[in-house]
Design a protein around this motif. Structure first.
Motif, short mmCIF file in Angstrom:
data_model
loop_
_atom_site.label_atom_id
_atom_site.label_comp_id
_atom_site.label_asym_id
_atom_site.label_seq_id
_atom_site.Cartn_x
_atom_site.Cartn_y
_atom_site.Cartn_z
N GLY A 258 4.96 4.44 2.26
CA GLY A 258 4.11 3.68 3.17
C GLY A 258 2.90 3.03 2.52
N SER A 259 2.15 3.78 1.73
CA SER A 259 0.93 3.19 1.18
C SER A 259 1.24 2.22 0.05
CB SER A 259 -0.02 4.29 0.70
OG SER A 259 0.59 5.05 -0.30
N ALA B 84 -2.79 3.22 -5.21
CA ALA B 84 -2.28 3.91 -4.02
C ALA B 84 -1.85 5.33 -4.36
CB ALA B 84 -1.12 3.12 -3.42
N THR C 236 -0.09 6.97 5.94
CA THR C 236 0.14 6.16 4.75
C THR C 236 0.11 4.66 5.01
OG1 THR C 236 2.50 6.40 5.08
CG2 THR C 236 1.47 7.93 3.56
N ARG D 71 0.34 14.55 10.55
CA ARG D 71 1.43 13.93 9.83
C ARG D 71 2.44 13.29 10.81
NH1 ARG D 71 4.37 14.19 4.79
NH2 ARG D 71 5.76 12.43 5.05
N GLU E 245 6.49 8.56 -2.46
CA GLU E 245 5.60 7.81 -1.56
C GLU E 245 6.15 6.41 -1.26
OE1 GLU E 245 3.32 8.62 0.28
OE2 GLU E 245 2.44 6.72 0.84
N ALA F 210 -3.45 3.62 5.16
CA ALA F 210 -3.98 3.62 3.79
C ALA F 210 -3.48 2.38 3.06
CB ALA F 210 -3.55 4.89 3.06
N GLY F 211 -2.21 2.06 3.26
CA GLY F 211 -1.61 0.90 2.60
C GLY F 211 -2.32 -0.40 2.93
N GLU G 275 3.46 9.30 10.54
CA GLU G 275 4.64 9.10 9.70
C GLU G 275 5.13 7.65 9.78
OE1 GLU G 275 5.85 10.53 7.31
OE2 GLU G 275 7.57 9.24 7.05
N PRO H 66 -7.06 11.44 2.30
CA PRO H 66 -5.68 10.99 2.03
C PRO H 66 -4.60 11.85 2.69
CG PRO H 66 -6.97 10.96 0.02
CD PRO H 66 -7.80 11.66 1.04
N ILE I 101 -3.33 8.92 -2.80
CA ILE I 101 -2.62 9.96 -2.05
C ILE I 101 -2.53 11.28 -2.81
CG2 ILE I 101 -1.23 8.37 -0.67
CD1 ILE I 101 1.06 9.32 -2.71
N ARG J 133 4.53 14.27 -4.84
CA ARG J 133 4.20 13.47 -3.67
C ARG J 133 4.28 11.97 -4.01
NH1 ARG J 133 0.93 12.85 1.13
NH2 ARG J 133 1.66 10.80 1.71
#
Lengths: 340, 278, 310
Positions: free
Chosen positions: C245-246, C178, C140, B208, C243, C143-144, B212, C135, C182, C239
C-alpha cells in the motif's frame, strides 16, 4: 480497575455491534440495479450519463434504476469480471479485453456485432498533453524519442489506453520507415526508454503528469487531455496533435451470463442503447469523447481537431487479437523492448 | 522510567543524539501525519465536511465499519480460544502451531488477497459452485471480510499468548479443584487477568482491519458505493484529481491512528502497572 | 526499578513474530511422557485446540495451500522460466534489496532513537516515544499518499530536495523512504525493552574499572542488545518485503527499476497470468516462512542471552 474495564469493554462491544446494525449497507430502494464495469477515464462520462439514463428510464418505464460503477485499468477490470465481478455491462477501453471475457464464456464470441459501429458508441484517439508553451517543442511522435524528453504513459500490459498509445507510435514509425518492423521496434523501444514512470492505469499517469509534475509529455486519451485542461486550467497545459494517431474504439457489451442470472437483460440493453441516442451522444461529446452520430458530431465539430487516424483493423495490426498476440502477449514485442 | 545521569555521554554527544532522534522522527514519521490534515483542510472546513458526507464516502465508512466489526469480533473470540489452547495445556508441536498463527504477519497483503481469489473467484476452486448457488464472496463484503480476517489473524492471539504463558495455570487449576466449570474459570479467573492485554490486542487488530489496503484491493472489485472500503475510497479519489477529498477521507483513518496511539499509551500504562504489581 | 517496568512480553511490538517462552521449548513440563500432550485438570483442551486448528485451517492454511496447489499445476520448466524472467528477477531484487537497505538504515536510526529514548531525559521524550508507533497505526494507503505528496517535486520536502537534484517520489529512493517509514517501529520497539532492562551495574562496574565510554558500550551494551537488534532488523525486513500500500503510490512502478514484487503479482493477475502471479507469490511466501524461522531463532537467542524471559 475492574470497573473501568467493564465499561471500556462494554463500550467497545456496543460500538462493534451497533456499527454494522446501524450502518449496514441496506439494499437501496431502486427497482433495478445495474453494474457497469468500465475503464479509467470514463468516470466523469458515466457519472453524467448514469444520472441522465436513470431519469429517462423512470420516465419511460416508471421504474427506478440504480447504476453502480467500477473503474480501473481496462485489463484489470476485465480480470475482475472473469473472476466473478457481476458486471451487467462492460464498457472497456478496447475490444480485446471484452474478447478475453468472452473467451471464458461470459458472453457470446460475436458480441461486437450486436450493437452498431463495432459496439463502440463513441471513439477517441491519442494526443499529447504538454506543459504550457511546449518548452520542449514537441510536435510529433519523433520528438518523443529525443534524448532528454520524458514521456509519461501507463503500462500497456494493464492499461487499454497505453496499448492505444503504443500502437499509435508503432503506426507512425512504420509509416516513416517504409513499413520496416525492425525500425519500428527500435523506435518504440527508444520511446519507452524515455518513460520514467509506468502507472498501471491511464488515470494514474495523468495524475503523475499533471499533479506530480513529472515528465514533459503525456500520451493521453484525447478526452483525458481535454479533461486535464478543464480541471487544471488552460494556463497549465497545451494539447499537441500528432501528424498521425489511432482511432480508438472503446466498446461496450452486455455480459450475457450475468444479466441472465440476475434478470437484468432488458435494463442492460436499454442502458447500452441509450448511449447511441442523441442525448447519450451529446453527453459523450460533452465529456470529450467523439460522438458517432453524424448530427451530434457536426455540432461538436469545433471541439475535436481533425487527425489522420489509422484503425486497429489496418493490415499493420490485423485486428485486436493479432495485435495483442504480436505486441502485448508474454514474450511479445513489448516484452522484448522492455527486456533490453 | 529512571534516567540516571551517571551514565550520560558527554553533553554535546548527548544532544546530538537527541537532536538526530527528534529530527528523524519529526521528518520521517510526524510530518506525513501532519501532511494528511494539511492537505485535507487545504480548501477549508466546508470542503472538508462536504468530502466526508459524499454518499460514496459514507458508503465506504459503513462498509469499513461492518467489515471491521465482523473481523475484529471473529479474531477476538478465536484469539482467546487459540491462546487458551496454547497456554493452558502442554502438548507437542506447540511451537510450530505458534509459528503458523504468526504466518499472516509475514505474508504480503497482496498474496492474502490473491489466495481468496484462487479459492472463491469465478475461475477458482470453489467459485463456480458458489456462483451457481447464488453466493457472492469475492467482490463483495464477505470476501473483503475474509481477507481482513486473514491479515489481522494473529493480532489478538499474539498479545495474549506471552502474558497467559507467564501467568501459568495455577489459578485455573485451583479454581477447577474448587469445582468451577470451564466457562466459569475462563470468565472469573482468566479473563480478569488478561483484560488489558486483550483490549490492547483488539485495539491493534481494529486499527489494522480498518486500514487494510493491499489484500482488500485485490478482492474488492471497486464498485462505487458498494465494495470500496475507506482506504480504497482514498485511492479512488486520489486517482480522480480530488486530492483534497482524498486526504479528507484519509484523515478519518489518520484520526483513527491517533486515537489508537493514545489508547495504546493508556493501555500500556495499565499493563505496566499490572506488571509492577506482580 | 526500571526492570520492573518492562514486562517480559513487551506489549509494544504487535508484530514481533515469536516471542517464544523458553518454557515452550523445554520438554513437556508435566504429565506423562508417553503421550503427545501433558496431563491437565483444566477443561477445554479438545474444544479449544480443535477450534484453533479448524480456524487456522479455514482462514490461513487452506487458502495458502490453494496457492501451492495452483503453482504445482505448472511444469518445473514453466516455474523456472517465470522466476528467471528479467522482470521477475528485477522485481524480487528490488523488493528484497531495498528492504534490506531500509532495514539496515532503520537499524542505525533505530539505535540512535532508542538510545535517546531510553538513556536520556529531555522535554517531549514521552511524545516522541508515542510517535514511534505512527507507522503501525497509520493505514498504508494513507501513508502512501501522504509520503508521495510530501516528497513530490512540489511537496514540502520534495521542493527542498529538487534544487539539489534529488528526486524521491517516483524513484527507487521513494520506495526506500516508504520502507524506512513502515519498518522503523519494529527496530525501536524490539530493542527498547532490552536496553531498558539492561543491568546498569555492569556498565558502572566497567566504568569503575577504567573502561572508556566507547569500550563499555562496545563490550558490555552491544553484545547484550545485539540479538534484539537483529530481531528488529529481521522484522523490519520481513514487513518491508511484503509491503504494498505505501509503496505503490510513491514508487513510479517502472518495470525493472521501481516495480516491487507484490505489485508484479497484482499486475500479473490483471494480465490474466495466474501462473506468474502464484509462482511469485509462492516464492515470497517461502521467503516469508524462512524469515519467520530466522526471527524465531533470533528471538530465542535474544531471550537466553539476556535471560529476560526467565
Amino acid at each position: 480497575m475492574s470497573f473501568h474495564f467493564k465499561h471500556a469493554a462494554a463500550a467497545a462491544l456496543v460500538a462493534a455491534l451497533a456499527a454494522p446494525l446501524g450502518f449496514a449497507p441496506v439494499a437501496r430502494a431502486a427497482d433495478v440495479s445495474l453494474l457497469n464495469v468500465s475503464y479509467d477515464p470514463t468516470r466523469e462520462l458515466y457519472q453524467q450519463f448514469n444520472k441522465a439514463f436513470a431519469e429517462t428510464y423512470k420516465a419511460e418505464t416508471g421504474k427506478t434504476i440504480e447504476i453502480k460503477a467500477s473503474h480501473g485499468g481496462s485489463g484489470k477490470q476485465a480480470r475482475s469480471v472473469i473472476d466473478g465481478l457481476e458486471a451487467d455491462v462492460v464498457t472497456l477501453a478496447l475490444a480485446y479485453d471484452i474478447d478475453a471475457i468472452a473467451d471464458k464464456g461470459f458472453l457470446a464470441a460475436d458480441w461486437q456485432k450486436r450493437l452498431p459501429d463495432n459496439s463502440s458508441p463513441y471513439t477517441s484517439t491519442i494526443v499529447f498533453l504538454v506543459r504550457k508553451g511546449n518548452p520542449k517543442g514537441i510536435k510529433d511522435w519523433n520528438d518523443l524519442v529525443k534524448p532528454g524528453v520524458q514521456v509519461i504513459t501507463p503500462n500497456p500490459k494493464t492499461s487499454g489506453g497505453a496499448r492505444w498509445n503504443y500502437l499509435a507510435a508503432w503506426a507512425y514509425a512504420l509509416k516513416h520507415n517504409g513499413g520496416d518492423e525492425a525500425k519500428a521496434k527500435a523506435f518504440v523501444g527508444s520511446l519507452f526508454k524515455n518513460v520514467p514512470v509506468l502507472d498501471t492505469g491511464a488515470r494514474g499517469s495523468t495524475v503523475t503528469f499533471t499533479e506530480r509534475g513529472v515528465g514533459d509529455v503525456l500520451l493521453a486519451w484525447e478526452n483525458e487531455a481535454f479533461l486535464s485542461k478543464k480541471e487544471f486550467g488552460d494556463d497549465k497545459f497545451d494539447i499537441v496533435i500528432p501528424s498521425l494517431s489511432i482511432l480508438a474504439e472503446p466498446p461496450v457489451a452486455i455480459v450475457d451470463k450475468n444479466v441472465d442470472r440476475k434478470g437484468t437483460r432488458a435494463a442492460a440493453e436499454a442502458y447500452l442503447k441509450a448511449l447511441y441516442t442523441k442525448a447519450g451522444q451529446k453527453i459523450a461529446a460533452e465529456n470529450f469523447y467523439r460522438p458517432r452520430d453524424p448530427e451530434i458530431a457536426k455540432e461538436y465539430e469545433k471541439v475535436f481537431p481533425k487527425i489522420d487516424l489509422v484503425t486497429i483493423d489496418d493490415p499493420a495490426f490485423g485486428g485486436w487479437r493479432k495485435a495483442q498476440k504480436t505486441h502485448f502477449s508474454d514474450g511479445g514485442v513489448f516484452d522484448q523492448i522492455y527486456a533490453n | 522510567m529512571s534516567v540516571s545521569p551517571i551514565r550520560d555521554e558527554p553533553t554535546p554527544v548527548k544532544w546530538a543524539i537527541v537532536a538526530l532522534a527528534v529530527i528523524f522522527i519529526g521528518l520521517f514519521i510526524l510530518l506525513p501525519l501532519i501532511n494528511v490534515f494539511a492537505q485535507a483542510f487545504v480548501k477549508g472546513w466546508e470542503a472538508y465536511a462536504l468530502a466526508l458526507v459524499e454518499p460514496d464516502a459514507l458508503a465506504a465508512v459503513r462498509l469499513t465499519l461492518l467489515v471491521t466489526a465482523l473481523s475484529v469480533t471473529a479474531n477476538t473470540a478465536m484469539g482467546l480460544v487459540m491462546a487458551w489452547a496454547i497456554t493452558k495445556f502442554a502438548f507437542r508441536g506447540k511451537s510450530f502451531l505458534i509459528t503458523l498463527i504468526d504466518l499472516p504477519f509475514s505474508v504480503s497483503p497482496v498474496v492474502a488477497g490473491l489466495v481468496f481469489v484462487l479459492l472463491f473467484g469465478a475461475q477458482g476452486y470453489f467459485g463456480p459452485w458458489l456462483i451457481d448457488n447464488g453466493w457472492k464472496i469475492i467482490f463483495s463484503w464477505p470476501g473483503i471480510t475474509l481477507a481482513t480476517v486473514f491479515v489481522t489473524f494473529p493480532f489478538v492471539a499474539r498479545e495474549l499468548i506471552p502474558l497467559m504463558q507467564e501467568q501459568g495455570t495455577n489459578e485455573e487449576e485451583a479454581a477447577v479443584t474448587l469445582g468451577a466449570g470451564g466457562w466459569r474459570v475462563f470468565t472469573r479467573v482468566t479473563l480478569p487477568n488478561i483484560k488489558w492485554a486483550l483490549l490492547y490486542g483488539v485495539l491493534l487488530c481494529n486499527a489494522r482491519a480498518m486500514g487494510e489496503f493491499g489484500a482488500v484491493s485485490v478482492v474488492s472489485g471497486h464498485v462505487r458505493g458498494e465494495t470500496n472500503t475507506i482506504p480504497l475510497q482514498v485511492e479512488i479519489l486520489y486517482n480522480e484529481y480530488q486530492f483534497q477529498a482524498s486526504f479528507a477521507v484519509a484523515s478519518l483513518l489518520a484520526v483513527l491512528a491517533i486515537v489508537t496511539l493514545v489508547a495504546k499509551t493508556v493501555l500500556e500504562a495499565r499493563l505496566n502497572a499490572r506488571g509492577r504489581g506482580h | 526499578m526500571s526492570q520492573a517496568e518492562s514486562t517480559a512480553e513487551s506489549p509494544s511490538v504487535p508484530a514481533r513474530a515469536v516471542p517464544d517462552h523458553p518454557a515452550l521449548l523445554t520438554p513437556l513440563p508435566r504429565g506423562d511422557a508417553s503421550g503427545w500432550r501433558g496431563h491437565s485438570v483444566i477443561p477445554g483442551f479438545n474444544l479449544t485446540l480443535g477450534l484453533t486448528l479448524l480456524w487456522l485451517s479455514l482462514i490461513v492454511l487452506i487458502p495458502l495451500a490453494a496457492l501451492f496447489v495452483k503453482t504445482a499445476e505448472l511444469t518445473p520448466e514453466h516455474i523456472v522460466n517465470i522466476l528467471t524472467s528479467t522482470r521477475t528477477l528485477n522485481a524480487l531484487k528490488i523488493s528484497f534489496g531495498l528492504s534490506l537497505v531500509a532495514a539496515a538504515i532503520n537499524l542505525v536510526l533505530g539505535a540512535v532513537i532508542v538510545w535517546a529514548l531510553v538513556r536520556y531525559d529531555f522535554p517531549g521524550r514521552r511524545i516522541l516515544d508515542a510517535l514511534i508507533d505512527i507507522p503501525f497505526a497509520l493505514p498504508t494507503a494513507v501513508a502512501g499518499i501522504a509520503l508521495t505528496t510530501l516528497y513530490a517535486e512540489n511537496g514540502w520536502i520534495g521542493s527542498w530536495l529538487a534544487p539539489l537534484g534529488i528526486r524521491v517520489s517516483f524513484t527507487p529512493l521513494g520506495i526506500l523512504v516508504a520502507l524506512i517509514f513502515i519498518g522503523l517501529p519494529f527496530v525501536v520497539r524490539t530493542v527498547q525493552p532490552v536496553l531498558e532492562d539492561l543491568d546498569h551495574e555492569l556498565e558502572e562496574a566497567a566504568t569503575t574499572l577504567g573502561a572508556g565510554r566507547l569500550t563499555t558500550i562496545r563490550r558490555i551494551v552491544l553484545p547484550a542488545v545485539l540479538p534484539a537488534f537483529l530481531t528488529g532488523f529481521a522484522l523490519a525486513f520481513a514487513r518491508a518485503v511484503g509491503e504494498y500500500g505505501s509503496v505503490i503510490f510513491i514508487a513510479g512502478n517502472l518495470p525493472n527499476v521501481s516495480e516491487i514484487a507484490p505489485l508484479l503479482i497484482v499486475i500479473r493477475l490483471e494480465e490474466f497470468r495466474y501462473a506468474d502471479a502464484t509462482t511469485i507469490a509462492v516464492t515470497m511466501l517461502v521467503a516469508a516462512f524462512i524469515l519467520l524461522f530466522i526471527i524465531n531463532g533470533l528471538q530465542r537467542w535474544s531471550e537466553t542471552r539476556t535471560g529476560r524471559a526467565g
